[in-house]
Design an enzyme around this catalytic site. Structure first.
Site, PDB file in Angstrom:
ATOM      1  N   HIS A  38      37.174  43.225  34.157  1.00 18.80           N
ATOM      2  CA  HIS A  38      35.753  43.395  34.473  1.00 18.80           C
ATOM      3  C   HIS A  38      35.190  44.428  33.488  1.00 18.80           C
ATOM      4  CE1 HIS A  38      32.265  44.772  36.859  1.00 18.80           C
ATOM      5  NE2 HIS A  38      32.359  43.644  37.537  1.00 18.80           N
ATOM      6  N   ASP A  52      42.998  48.502  38.652  1.00 18.36           N
ATOM      7  CA  ASP A  52      41.684  48.173  39.208  1.00 18.36           C
ATOM      8  C   ASP A  52      41.918  47.299  40.441  1.00 18.36           C
ATOM      9  OD1 ASP A  52      39.237  47.158  39.897  1.00 18.36           O
ATOM     10  OD2 ASP A  52      38.670  46.536  37.864  1.00 18.36           O
ATOM     11  N   GLN A  98      39.229  43.963  43.455  1.00 18.11           N
ATOM     12  CA  GLN A  98      39.357  42.626  44.047  1.00 18.11           C
ATOM     13  C   GLN A  98      40.685  42.433  44.775  1.00 18.11           C
ATOM     14  OE1 GLN A  98      36.921  40.522  44.306  1.00 18.11           O
ATOM     15  NE2 GLN A  98      35.469  41.273  42.757  1.00 18.11           N
ATOM     16  N   LYS A 114      32.807  46.127  48.625  1.00 15.36           N
ATOM     17  CA  LYS A 114      33.477  44.833  48.512  1.00 15.36           C
ATOM     18  C   LYS A 114      34.485  44.615  49.635  1.00 15.36           C
ATOM     19  CE  LYS A 114      33.355  44.674  43.439  1.00 15.36           C
ATOM     20  NZ  LYS A 114      32.354  43.681  43.044  1.00 15.36           N
ATOM     21  N   CYS A 125      30.352  39.726  34.773  1.00 12.68           N
ATOM     22  CA  CYS A 125      30.759  41.015  34.213  1.00 12.68           C
ATOM     23  C   CYS A 125      32.170  40.956  33.640  1.00 12.68           C
ATOM     24  CB  CYS A 125      30.668  42.133  35.256  1.00 12.68           C
ATOM     25  SG  CYS A 125      29.024  42.371  35.907  1.00 12.68           S
TER      26      CYS A 125
HETATM   27  C1  LIG Z   1      37.738  43.508  39.191  1.00  8.56           C
HETATM   28  C2  LIG Z   1      36.528  44.367  39.326  1.00  8.56           C
HETATM   29  N1  LIG Z   1      36.541  45.600  38.813  1.00  8.56           N
HETATM   30  C3  LIG Z   1      35.484  46.418  38.921  1.00  8.56           C
HETATM   31  C4  LIG Z   1      34.344  46.032  39.555  1.00  8.56           C
HETATM   32  C5  LIG Z   1      33.210  46.992  39.621  1.00  8.56           C
HETATM   33  O1  LIG Z   1      32.951  47.345  40.936  1.00  8.56           O
HETATM   34  P1  LIG Z   1      31.654  48.216  41.275  1.00  8.56           P
HETATM   35  O2  LIG Z   1      30.493  47.483  40.712  1.00  8.56           O
HETATM   36  O3  LIG Z   1      31.652  48.280  42.734  1.00  8.56           O
HETATM   37  O4  LIG Z   1      31.844  49.528  40.620  1.00  8.56           O
HETATM   38  C6  LIG Z   1      34.275  44.745  40.103  1.00  8.56           C
HETATM   39  C7  LIG Z   1      33.088  44.219  40.807  1.00  8.56           C
HETATM   40  O5  LIG Z   1      31.932  44.351  40.457  1.00  8.56           O
HETATM   41  C8  LIG Z   1      35.391  43.901  39.986  1.00  8.56           C
HETATM   42  O6  LIG Z   1      35.363  42.673  40.497  1.00  8.56           O
END
Ligand SMILES: Cc1ncc(COP(=O)(O)O)c(C=O)c1O
Ligand SMILES: Cc1ncc(COP(=O)(O)O)c(C=O)c1O
Ligand code: FES
Ligand code: FES
Lengths: 440, 150, 440, 150
Positions: A153, A230, A233, A256, A396
């Site tokens: 991401h 990370d 998910q 999430k 993203c």
């Molecule tokens: C795999 C992953 N990493 C990071 C993020 C970033 O999360 P956030 O926008 O809540 O900071 C997301 C989702 O947006 C994600 O799916």
């Protein structure tokens, strides 16, 4: 628990799999938003939990309880409200730590996953200029390397690009195979003696892939590199225990996992956190402040500057308790069943191509697909018109769509309130899009 | 009024007439501790004769609880061996975690002497650090002055 | 509006001032927490709004409305919920901008004041290593100077110390006079041609002082320095209009102005924001992302990485509307009346010394004091026992207590639900503390 | 079904049979625009003869709305002077801000020709950028190719 809400769809040749592990009907009753309708009275089929999840009543009630009864700034003030607010805040820290098998002093609250990753990235560049010798332990500089993967991401890619820009370090990455897996054949050259940190997702938000972290953590630690996982998910969708993970950092977002917006978590091994210089500075993270210079508190306070998002932390603890009551094993099994069903249903539709692993082996419930001759956003628009909320675009994770030669994808993601009926609606919606655009 | 519960007569006495206050020579270790939430501080010196605490001298500013606590600690640890003093520190920590439970205080009465009067403080989370500041300083000073049983 | 809830206190020789501008009784009915009791049934006298404010029902309802009806990730997704969430989020931005006279594209959402200040501080060091020439405009480095004052909250001091540590720049500051004002006699030497940024609070959180920003902004701009105004204690309590302020940045926290925890604001002049490199990086703040490097969106998106604290932004807009309905002029007048009354009441008590300006000229409602021979925390404890919530300690402005030779202070702060009765309770509580500790 | 409201027949026709597609020579300015939310892009070339738009040639990938929009724009601006084309762009922007209000579309019918069919798009905030992408590119290219009336 039995699943009664969904009936087999007539049009489908795919037999329904076993009853779903979670009682979807009972769970749906906890989510106020699921009672609303969209686009002229259509039932809301929410298949966008991967972007942000909906919130059960229990989470909203916990937040409101905090505001209506104990609201005060934690760790600041000697009155009863401040005591109770501090108690609730720290109890929430323990609950959330317990969810991932971590002691409370290893839990740092951030706004979201993004901020948690940036925190670590900035701490590593701050280490290079820190005046305290112990804070220089993990300093990153010229000649050092940071390793990511091509499926990250943007939140787990751009901060490392920027760290390299700040320090002169070099970014390297593991590539992807055609079926949506990490290319690990060159693992030992990509992760090498120069590697300072490996940042990798546990579950891809676009491909659904669950990565083999064991091998990667082992290799990283062999060369003395830190590992950041990370979990944005993974933590919401499967049991995750930091003691089994073996990594140094784990990051995830409350919004999430049924929790409020505006709160995320950085877990770090205490010994590692303890050697990191601060990131955000200000109130509540200091030891002594003089005009000439300041010293800092121990973790986790060192990384929590200013009045925190107290109510959201309390709400996230309630979300964790909600998930624990369902059982994370059951949540995982539930989504696996749905994913299998969705992959079968989509495979039935001519012109639909899934981007990512084709079966449920080491795979979570993010199902991205393209529909021949219809742009993903147009697919999404027709689905929306049917009341089905999906995400469209590069999600993203732009390098991933580029890697697979598509401009974008349409993505469905599942959660505890998702039932077979939602997936039937998705399949029907895709067929409707094909009819509308005249591609079948 | 729950106030009397925390501010026991013994505590107010120690606060108004602190025992052993002032910095004295000789000493093997001097430490300086700060409570970052309020800015209060204590400087504490430890003088050993063999294993035995021959003097604990101190200076500092702070609230009634912190000042009374260091005074009561002085009385308690003077003449004890370092391990005995550290054990007393453990007992005091237990008392501070008791959330006002009277049975805990009862059990520790013999070990803690005057310091058992701090039982009421354990009901006020924001004040526990006040009571513990001098004990933390003593632990730190002991670690520096005393290598442990050889 | 008339004020009926407070009756003159028998013990007081001070005549009540005019009826208070705000209808305290009506306002109190909006705050659920004010109906609770503390310490065995005592009415909650909340005099700690300076640390964090309580929330009216209207704010809690707005947040809940968001979660129960439109919750989705703003700017991500093509479905109806995402549209409505985006609409609500951007409408809130416009409302909040309007509150300080700013167009919406100059409003960046952060967690709190602390993060907003850190954002600017990190952008200035990132400018030094940015590869994009336009982002280097405000780069800070060796030989440059940053100016603060001795009355800053740690949030507006430590981030600048750290910026200096990262870049080799030097921190300078304006001192304080004995009556709690800025020492401005050396303004022209402290702010000079080497100055890159002046960071200054509009209202001191410990002294109550309102600073003469006009002169300071003029001098800063004369030498080409940027000006950041810490509005954490001004924006909630007085009308603030950025067009009149003349500064480049204004920062404030939602939780101190009746809004939710977890949301704050950075306002910046668009032309300045546009030349700053990003701080937090990740999703939603990018233009194009490749593994080899990324480009970034225009402000304000450039500075809002990841899924935002959407519900809290909606709640903050509701708080702004609540304050606008009361009228910020009335809020200011209300607190001025209370402050005058409090200063008189405290002056009546032997042994009480106010730290800060002795009258209401250029002074807000933070009243810090010491009580002879009783430690501030012990004063606070007795007040707490009477149901009165105040803050004790250095109030995250340690250099200030050091400057005035006290270990700490006890501080009362006021807001829209504060009445004369609360201040009478405070005065009575202080007398009780003196009695309890036998100092009178 | 509200879908037909947005996907007017005219839009689908332009999408399936785009007018003027392809990159051609000569040109005075070439620009590349990206929609960061979806990753779609357009490359657009502008060829002027004096003040007059002699050719707009383009290539790119995108959704039906973006593809149909560039095609309808091609029809509309070809042969117009740059100021006339920019004015049409302003009208199109107005249409996109109309939130589906039919009276706005009615008023702009003459000025916008086929492009008035995009009125329904203005009800879907996430799609407005799709419709505007090519117009933004044209504005950018005009600024580069044309110094304005001397
Ligand atoms: C795999 C992953 N990493 C990071 C993020 C970033 O999360 P956030 O926008 O809540 O900071 C997301 C989702 O947006 C994600 O799916
Ligand atoms: C003047 C001032 N600046 C900055 C802050 C920091 O605000 P926050 O903790 O909400 O970031 C505060 C309050 O804590 C303050 O009073
Ligand atoms: S208030 Fe500082 S030690 Fe008690
Ligand atoms: S979805 Fe990309 S331009 Fe329409």
């Amino acid at each position: 628990m039995t699943q009664t809400v969904s009936r087999p769809s007539e049009s489908s040749g795919v037999a329904r799999n076993a009853p779903l592990p979670l009682d979807v009907e009972a769970i749906r009753a906890d989510f106020p938003i699921l009672t609303r309708t969209v686009r002229d009275g259509k039932r809301l089929v929410y298949l966008d939990s991967g972007a942000t999840s909906q919130k059960p009543r229990q989470v909203l009630d916990a937040e409101r309880w905090f505001y209506e009864n104990v609201n005060a700034a934690p760790h600041r003030g000697a009155h009863q409200l401040a005591e109770e607010a501090t108690g609730a805040y720290e109890a929430a820290r323990a609950t959330i730590g317990g969810f991932i098998g971590a002691p409370e002093q290893e839990i740092v609250f951030t706004r979201n996953t993004t901020e948690a990753i940036n925190l670590v990235a900035y701490a590593l560049s701050n280490a290079a200029t820190a005046k305290e010798p112990e804070f220089r332990t993990y300093a990153v500089g010229q000649g050092d390397e940071i390793v990511v993967t091509e499926m990250e991401h943007h939140a787990n890619l751009v901060p490392w690009q920027q760290l390299c820009e700040r320090t002169g370090a070099t970014l390297r990455w593991l590539g992807l195979t055609d079926d949506g897996r990490l290319e690990l054949s060159n693992l030992d050259t990509v992760i090498n003696e120069r590697t300072k940190l490996v940042a990798i997702t546990q579950q891809s938000n676009i491909l659904g892939t669950i990565n083999p972290l064991g091998d990667i953590v082992a290799r990283a630690h062999e060369v003395g590199a830190l590992v950041l996982v990370d979990g944005a998910q993974s933590v919401p969708h499967q049991p995750v225990d930091v003691t089994e993970l073996g990594a140094d950092f784990l990051v995830f977002s409350g919004h999430k996992m049924l929790g409020p917006t505006g709160v995320g978590v950085l877990w770090g091994k205490y010994d590692v956190l303890d050697k990191l210089p601060p990131f955000l500075t200000g109130g509540s993270m200091i030891e002594v402040v003089r005009m000439e210079g300041s010293t800092f508190a121990a973790p986790p306070q060192r990384f929590e500057a200013g009045v925190p998002m107290s109510a959201q932390v309390i709400g996230l603890a309630a979300a964790v308790e909600y998930l624990q009551a369902l059982g994370m094993d059951a949540v995982e099994a539930h989504e696996k069943a749905l994913t299998g069903y969705a992959l079968e249903k989509l495979a039935e539709i001519p012109g639909v191509t899934v981007i990512g692993p084709p079966d449920t082996v080491a795979r979570g419930g993010a199902v991205s697909f393209t529909v021949e001759d219809i742009h993903p956003h147009d697919v999404g628009q027709v689905l929306d018109d049917h009341g089905i909320a999906v995400r469209v675009g590069h999600h993203c994770a732009w390098p991933v769509v580029r890697r697979y030669g598509v401009p974008a994808t349409t993505r469905a993601t599942f959660y505890v309130h998702t039932g077979y009926d939602d997936i039937d609606a998705l399949a029907d919606g895709i067929r409707a899009a094909q009819k509308f655009f005249g591609t079948v | 009024m729950q106030l009397e519960n925390m501010y026991q007569e013994i505590i107010l006495d120690h606060y108004k007439n602190p025992h052993g206050r002032g910095l004295r020579e000789p000493f093997e270790a001097e430490v300086h501790h700060v409570n970052p939430t309020c800015g209060d501080e204590v400087t504490l010196r430890l003088h050993l004769e063999g294993d035995t605490i021959a003097d604990v001298s101190y200076e500092g500013m702070g609230c009634s609880i912190s000042q009374a606590s260091v005074s009561a600690m002085y009385d308690l640890v003077l003449g004890k061996t370092v391990p005995q003093a550290l054990e007393a520190g453990e007992h005091f920590m237990t008392l501070m975690q008791a959330k006002g439970d009277p049975s805990v205080a009862e059990k520790l009465e013999d070990e803690l002497e005057d310091a058992v009067a701090f039982a009421g403080v354990s009901k006020y989370p924001a004040r526990i650090k006040c009571a513990l500041m001098s004990w933390m300083a003593l632990k730190d000073a002991s670690a520096r002055a005393w290598g442990g049983p050889a």
